[in-house]
Design an enzyme around this catalytic site. Structure first.
Site, mmCIF file in Angstrom:
data_model
loop_
_atom_site.group_PDB
_atom_site.id
_atom_site.type_symbol
_atom_site.label_atom_id
_atom_site.label_comp_id
_atom_site.label_asym_id
_atom_site.label_seq_id
_atom_site.Cartn_x
_atom_site.Cartn_y
_atom_site.Cartn_z
ATOM 1 N N SER A 40 0.836 -1.197 0.000
ATOM 2 C CA SER A 40 0.000 0.000 0.000
ATOM 3 C C SER A 40 0.878 1.256 0.000
ATOM 4 O O SER A 40 1.727 1.414 -0.865
ATOM 5 C CB SER A 40 -0.963 -0.053 1.194
ATOM 6 O OG SER A 40 -2.019 0.866 1.017
ATOM 7 N N ASP A 153 -5.805 -3.597 -2.587
ATOM 8 C CA ASP A 153 -4.749 -3.338 -1.608
ATOM 9 C C ASP A 153 -4.154 -4.617 -1.012
ATOM 10 O O ASP A 153 -4.876 -5.505 -0.571
ATOM 11 C CB ASP A 153 -5.338 -2.485 -0.479
ATOM 12 C CG ASP A 153 -4.288 -1.825 0.376
ATOM 13 O OD1 ASP A 153 -3.506 -2.549 1.020
ATOM 14 O OD2 ASP A 153 -4.246 -0.579 0.426
#
Length: 288
Positions: A40, A153
């Site tokens: 991320s 993610d």
């Protein structure tokens, strides 16, 4: 023989600017990673560092105001509140616009296959496209289509990618966990806390669509960010228990919200401080 050092930069949204401070403090202590992995926001900072652009990134984030953050938000409501295209286009123009093979420092990042929940290691092709997949927070950024897969993610499966560092050959892994003091903190601060920082971005997005929220209930931002943090913190604890880092650096950043990207002035120094707290452990891990 000098051990091969891996640096695993964890997920954590705006708290991720602390990674810049972590890297600076490690360099000051004479510790430079041989391999770098990110998840991320850790992928975004890691990509810039791997390409030698960390100074430029630090300068940019240090000057961010809330209006600049808002300027990078492209409302979509198709697969997520935001497209994420404006952010990545900016990242490509000003920072990394290369293939993985062209990076001076070996780098990889983590995403999640939305169809089957499997962890996906991204190590080939466009770095910016891989970062875009790794930062695709469910509900916030739209998923990314890559090689026939729909990716979101990496924090859903591996928020602190120690295992990826090991796979790239690291003997000693220094990991950065941005969520160690997070769970429930944003709701405990109270409904007014986000607004006091000027960072209740969900209210602004809803207002742009002509929608007003009920202030007697927690904001969308508060519910979404707290839910994500609870999930990722629990997953990180589980993964780190089974795949422990040699040294775990844990910046104390519970006071920063999901979208407080304009508060790098608080996050970066805490990254430095977190490394300084762990220097004895780092020295021991590298020189047992």
């Amino acid at each position: 023989m000098k051990p091969k050092i891996g640096l695993a930069l964890g997920s954590g949204s705006a708290r991720g600017w602390a990674h810049i401070g972590v890297i600076r403090a490690l360099e000051e202590a004479g510790v430079r990673p041989d391999v770098l992995c990110g998840c991320s926001v850790g992928a975004l900072v890691g990509a810039a560092y791997a390409d030698g652009d960390l100074a430029a990134l630090e300068q940019w984030v240090s000057g961010l105001a809330w209006k600049d953050v808002v300027g990078l938000l492209d409302v979509s409501l198709a697969g997520g509140l935001l497209k994420g295209d404006k952010l990545i286009a900016f990242f490509e123009r000003h920072f990394v616009d290369k293939e993985f093979s062209a990076l001076p420092l070996p780098f990889a990042c983590v995403a999640t296959d939305l169809a089957n929940g499997r962890e996906v290691w991204l190590r080939e092709g466009s770095v910016a496209a891989a970062v875009r997949a790794s930062i695709a927070l469910p509900g916030l950024f739209a998923p990314v289509s890559r090689d026939g897969r729909l990716l979101v993610d990496g924090g859903l499966v591996n928020p602190v990618p120690v295992s990826l560092c090991r796979a790239l050959g690291a003997d000693v892994v220094i990991a950065v966990d941005l969520g160690s003091d997070i769970v429930g903190s944003s709701l405990r601060r109270g409904a007014g806390a986000d607004a006091s920082h000027g960072s209740d971005w969900s209210d602004r997005l809803l207002a742009s669509l002509g929608i007003k929220r009920n202030h007697d209930a927690p904001s969308l931002a508060g519910v979404l960010s707290t839910s994500i943090h609870i999930m990722q913190t629990r997953i990180a604890r589980s993964r780190l228990a089974g795949e422990p880092a040699d040294v775990l650096v844990a910046p104390r950043l519970a006071h920063l919200g999901l979208m407080d990207f304009h508060r790098a002035g608080e996050a970066i120094p805490e990254g430095v401080a977190a490394v300084k707290r762990m220097l004895p452990a780092i020295e021991y891990a590298l020189n047992p």
